[in-house]
Design a protein around this motif. Sequence first.
Motif, PDB file in Angstrom:
ATOM      1  N   PHE A 273       0.806  -1.221   0.000  1.00 16.60           N
ATOM      2  CA  PHE A 273       0.000   0.000   0.000  1.00 16.60           C
ATOM      3  C   PHE A 273       0.841   1.275   0.000  1.00 16.60           C
ATOM      4  O   PHE A 273       0.286   2.370  -0.091  1.00 16.60           O
ATOM      5  CB  PHE A 273      -0.902   0.033   1.235  1.00 16.60           C
ATOM      6  CG  PHE A 273      -1.728  -1.197   1.443  1.00 16.60           C
ATOM      7  CD1 PHE A 273      -2.489  -1.729   0.417  1.00 16.60           C
ATOM      8  CD2 PHE A 273      -1.753  -1.841   2.666  1.00 16.60           C
ATOM      9  CE1 PHE A 273      -3.259  -2.864   0.605  1.00 16.60           C
ATOM     10  CE2 PHE A 273      -2.520  -2.984   2.877  1.00 16.60           C
ATOM     11  CZ  PHE A 273      -3.271  -3.498   1.836  1.00 16.60           C
ATOM     12  N   GLY A 274       2.158   1.150   0.165  1.00 18.19           N
ATOM     13  CA  GLY A 274       3.003   2.325   0.310  1.00 18.19           C
ATOM     14  C   GLY A 274       4.027   2.470  -0.797  1.00 18.19           C
ATOM     15  O   GLY A 274       3.835   1.999  -1.920  1.00 18.19           O
ATOM     16  N   ALA A 275       5.140   3.113  -0.452  1.00 19.42           N
ATOM     17  CA  ALA A 275       6.183   3.407  -1.435  1.00 19.42           C
ATOM     18  C   ALA A 275       6.888   2.137  -1.889  1.00 19.42           C
ATOM     19  O   ALA A 275       7.024   1.170  -1.137  1.00 19.42           O
ATOM     20  CB  ALA A 275       7.192   4.384  -0.828  1.00 19.42           C
ATOM     21  N   THR A 276       7.364   2.138  -3.107  1.00 15.84           N
ATOM     22  CA  THR A 276       8.034   0.974  -3.685  1.00 15.84           C
ATOM     23  C   THR A 276       9.410   0.773  -3.051  1.00 15.84           C
ATOM     24  O   THR A 276      10.018   1.717  -2.534  1.00 15.84           O
ATOM     25  CB  THR A 276       8.202   1.145  -5.196  1.00 15.84           C
ATOM     26  OG1 THR A 276       8.965   2.342  -5.448  1.00 15.84           O
ATOM     27  CG2 THR A 276       6.854   1.265  -5.882  1.00 15.84           C
ATOM     28  N   PRO A 277       9.930  -0.472  -3.089  1.00 12.18           N
ATOM     29  CA  PRO A 277      11.230  -0.755  -2.475  1.00 12.18           C
ATOM     30  C   PRO A 277      12.383   0.045  -3.057  1.00 12.18           C
ATOM     31  O   PRO A 277      13.404   0.232  -2.390  1.00 12.18           O
ATOM     32  CB  PRO A 277      11.418  -2.260  -2.745  1.00 12.18           C
ATOM     33  CG  PRO A 277      10.042  -2.796  -2.942  1.00 12.18           C
ATOM     34  CD  PRO A 277       9.277  -1.691  -3.594  1.00 12.18           C
ATOM     35  N   ASP A 278      12.250   0.534  -4.304  1.00 11.20           N
ATOM     36  CA  ASP A 278      13.335   1.328  -4.880  1.00 11.20           C
ATOM     37  C   ASP A 278      13.237   2.806  -4.487  1.00 11.20           C
ATOM     38  O   ASP A 278      14.076   3.613  -4.880  1.00 11.20           O
ATOM     39  CB  ASP A 278      13.364   1.187  -6.404  1.00 11.20           C
ATOM     40  CG  ASP A 278      12.047   1.593  -7.070  1.00 11.20           C
ATOM     41  OD1 ASP A 278      11.092   1.963  -6.351  1.00 11.20           O
ATOM     42  OD2 ASP A 278      11.978   1.528  -8.308  1.00 11.20           O
TER      43      ASP A 278
ATOM     44  N   MET B 278      -2.382   8.508  -0.508  1.00 10.45           N
ATOM     45  CA  MET B 278      -1.866   7.156  -0.699  1.00 10.45           C
ATOM     46  C   MET B 278      -1.250   7.007  -2.089  1.00 10.45           C
ATOM     47  O   MET B 278      -1.513   6.043  -2.813  1.00 10.45           O
ATOM     48  CB  MET B 278      -2.981   6.132  -0.465  1.00 10.45           C
ATOM     49  CG  MET B 278      -3.548   6.174   0.942  1.00 10.45           C
ATOM     50  SD  MET B 278      -4.793   4.894   1.277  1.00 10.45           S
ATOM     51  CE  MET B 278      -3.779   3.415   1.259  1.00 10.45           C
ATOM     52  N   SER B 279      -0.407   7.967  -2.450  1.00  5.84           N
ATOM     53  CA  SER B 279       0.226   7.915  -3.761  1.00  5.84           C
ATOM     54  C   SER B 279       1.598   8.577  -3.713  1.00  5.84           C
ATOM     55  O   SER B 279       1.939   9.296  -2.767  1.00  5.84           O
ATOM     56  CB  SER B 279      -0.645   8.621  -4.810  1.00  5.84           C
ATOM     57  OG  SER B 279      -0.467  10.022  -4.742  1.00  5.84           O
ATOM     58  N   SER B 280       2.356   8.347  -4.758  1.00  8.55           N
ATOM     59  CA  SER B 280       3.706   8.908  -4.861  1.00  8.55           C
ATOM     60  C   SER B 280       3.713  10.268  -5.537  1.00  8.55           C
ATOM     61  O   SER B 280       4.780  10.798  -5.871  1.00  8.55           O
ATOM     62  CB  SER B 280       4.603   7.946  -5.639  1.00  8.55           C
ATOM     63  OG  SER B 280       4.086   7.729  -6.946  1.00  8.55           O
ATOM     64  N   GLU B 281       2.534  10.841  -5.756  1.00  6.77           N
ATOM     65  CA  GLU B 281       2.431  12.135  -6.438  1.00  6.77           C
ATOM     66  C   GLU B 281       1.755  13.167  -5.534  1.00  6.77           C
ATOM     67  O   GLU B 281       0.980  12.824  -4.648  1.00  6.77           O
ATOM     68  CB  GLU B 281       1.626  11.986  -7.731  1.00  6.77           C
ATOM     69  CG  GLU B 281       2.244  11.015  -8.732  1.00  6.77           C
ATOM     70  CD  GLU B 281       1.363  10.824  -9.956  1.00  6.77           C
ATOM     71  OE1 GLU B 281       0.213  11.344  -9.949  1.00  6.77           O
ATOM     72  OE2 GLU B 281       1.810  10.150 -10.901  1.00  6.77           O
ATOM     73  N   GLU B 282       2.058  14.434  -5.787  1.00 12.28           N
ATOM     74  CA  GLU B 282       1.385  15.520  -5.067  1.00 12.28           C
ATOM     75  C   GLU B 282      -0.093  15.539  -5.442  1.00 12.28           C
ATOM     76  O   GLU B 282      -0.452  15.356  -6.597  1.00 12.28           O
ATOM     77  CB  GLU B 282       2.037  16.853  -5.430  1.00 12.28           C
ATOM     78  CG  GLU B 282       1.501  18.046  -4.666  1.00 12.28           C
ATOM     79  CD  GLU B 282       2.233  19.326  -5.019  1.00 12.28           C
ATOM     80  OE1 GLU B 282       1.687  20.118  -5.820  1.00 12.28           O
ATOM     81  OE2 GLU B 282       3.353  19.527  -4.510  1.00 12.28           O
ATOM     82  N   LYS B 283      -0.928  15.747  -4.451  1.00 11.39           N
ATOM     83  CA  LYS B 283      -2.367  15.758  -4.690  1.00 11.39           C
ATOM     84  C   LYS B 283      -3.004  16.983  -4.047  1.00 11.39           C
ATOM     85  O   LYS B 283      -2.521  17.505  -3.044  1.00 11.39           O
ATOM     86  CB  LYS B 283      -3.018  14.497  -4.101  1.00 11.39           C
ATOM     87  CG  LYS B 283      -2.531  13.186  -4.680  1.00 11.39           C
ATOM     88  CD  LYS B 283      -3.008  12.984  -6.110  1.00 11.39           C
ATOM     89  CE  LYS B 283      -2.557  11.629  -6.643  1.00 11.39           C
ATOM     90  NZ  LYS B 283      -3.007  11.421  -8.040  1.00 11.39           N
ATOM     91  N   ARG B 284      -4.120  17.400  -4.632  1.00  8.70           N
ATOM     92  CA  ARG B 284      -4.908  18.485  -4.041  1.00  8.70           C
ATOM     93  C   ARG B 284      -6.191  17.908  -3.432  1.00  8.70           C
ATOM     94  O   ARG B 284      -6.731  16.920  -3.909  1.00  8.70           O
ATOM     95  CB  ARG B 284      -5.263  19.543  -5.089  1.00  8.70           C
ATOM     96  CG  ARG B 284      -4.070  20.381  -5.517  1.00  8.70           C
ATOM     97  CD  ARG B 284      -4.489  21.599  -6.320  1.00  8.70           C
ATOM     98  NE  ARG B 284      -3.356  22.475  -6.542  1.00  8.70           N
ATOM     99  CZ  ARG B 284      -2.957  23.435  -5.708  1.00  8.70           C
ATOM    100  NH1 ARG B 284      -3.650  23.647  -4.590  1.00  8.70           N
ATOM    101  NH2 ARG B 284      -1.906  24.174  -5.979  1.00  8.70           N
TER     102      ARG B 284
END
Length: 599
Positions: free
Chosen positions: A366-371, A552-558
Amino acid sequence: MSLPKEETSEHLDQKWWKEATIYEIYPASFKDSNADGIGDIPGIISKLDYLHDLGVDVIHICPHYQSPQVDMGYDISDYEKIHAPYGTVEDVQSLIDGAHAKEMKIIFDLVINHSSNLHPWFLASRSSKEKDNEKRDWYFWLPPKIDEQGNRHPPNNWRSHFSVPAWTWDETRQEYYLHVYAPEMPDLNWENEETRNAIYNSSMIFWLDRGIDGFRIDTVNKYSKDISFPDAKVTEPGEETQPAAKHYNHGPRIHEFLGEMKGIFQRYGAMTVGELSHLPRSEKSVLEFVSADSGPLDMVFNLNIGSLGRGGSKGQKNELAPPPPFEVELFVKEMSRWQDFVSNNPDAWITLYLENHDSPRSISRFGATPDSSLDIQFRSGKMLAMALATLTGTLFLYQGQEIGMSNVPRLWPPEELKDIRSKNLYELAKERCKGDEQCLEKAVDALWETARDHARLPMQWDGEHGPNSGFTSEGVVPWMRVNDDWEEKNVKNQKEDQDSLLEFWKLMIKLRREYKNLFIYGGYELVETDEKEVFVFFKIGERLKSLTVVNMSSEEKRWQGAKSTLGENYELLIRNVESARLEDDVLVAWEGRVYLKRF
């Protein structure tokens, strides 16, 4: 951070087990005390201070009973003895007493759908089918089907959970016996009252008399089956066996059997949490298990959360096909469904969990990738902690979750996997691919997404004692390899860092306890957003209201922003990105915030 005295939650009955933080321990992988490479009971005892400092109220110990370990202890050959590498009954008693001395409770795994095929009960049952064998029908035995050519076949087409037929031929009895898991794990016949009483005495009363506080009940809805044993509907043409869960889950006598167990639990004041596989879609069906008024259990695990993003693990037609990708929308929908379940059924209760011994790690799912950088991985772990700790339900953590342990690296060879399911699927992949390396690579990729092994790697205690990370002594070969990131992700490093994920979990557990009437017992309301990967919800108490918002993402959200959502006069209780700009309506990658408003 003190609560206003007038805040109450009279609509929900307050219980200690509702407010508890429960920590699951996998004995083989937690702490080795005697340098044999296998975790043990004295190792757990040595870490009681650590658990108490974390804020744990209840310790859940996975199966530690005598077992051949075909399925890591879920194949029990004696409920009243301990798996020798783990210790002795006296060690377990010291663990029970030690936990109680630190004001922590302790619960055990109750595995009673099946036993090991080496349990004395099964050895007696298979020895003869004659009437003078009192245990002849303590398990399910049926004669074979004989085809026109005189060939022997199993009684029906049921498939087990481990990709083999659900029936195995026994030469001694000249009959087939049922096992919905491995052949070494025959199903006990709950239709037999003598069998049930023996189960209750040996697996439950023996340990309740020794002072344990309850059970996590394995496969709690499988004890009653359709004993007409019909063939399952053919959903996979061309396959000899078929998925048959509908015939061995939620059988006609399941609530009768659980009602008998409830009488024992009530006598001891024991808490219960059930593993309700194939979770019913109907709220009414779930309520039959967990209603405080009439249900046999205190709560059940929502296994739909456990299957998100890993559809190949159970029920998928091809278990070697890639599972569907994780979707935040489905996560939000499933979490909200069970929050609403408590609101609609005030005498019911639920569990909160993202990890257990059967599922991949939550950060990896559910979170950030291992890299991703370590900071980003930990940020996503803190985000998940905020979401989980501010929801209604009993909070369950799995060992290593508090330090952000990750999945097994994909670069490891499949031979590193130890779980029976993983081994069986790998053999199946080799058979189906027949030397086609590209086919095998894709099948192993799919297996990697769903493997139970991810949760079973040894606990990472420090970064100073070589690749065993303090789990066992230097130079010892552990039963399962320690993850490659042990130098970065370990308890010692994080205890010395006030900004670590470990310290963040301690703080969230403390806040959850301090604001229990709001976070644990408060009402829930989902806040709709335009961003599919942003989860926003209110918790509502008598004189307090919180707002949890997590990206819950790797991108900036509004999102709408706290001001437009809460109005005036609110405070930021906690966030996980102290260095980022605090724009009201902008969330950086994996950012989470919890706001508080007083009335």
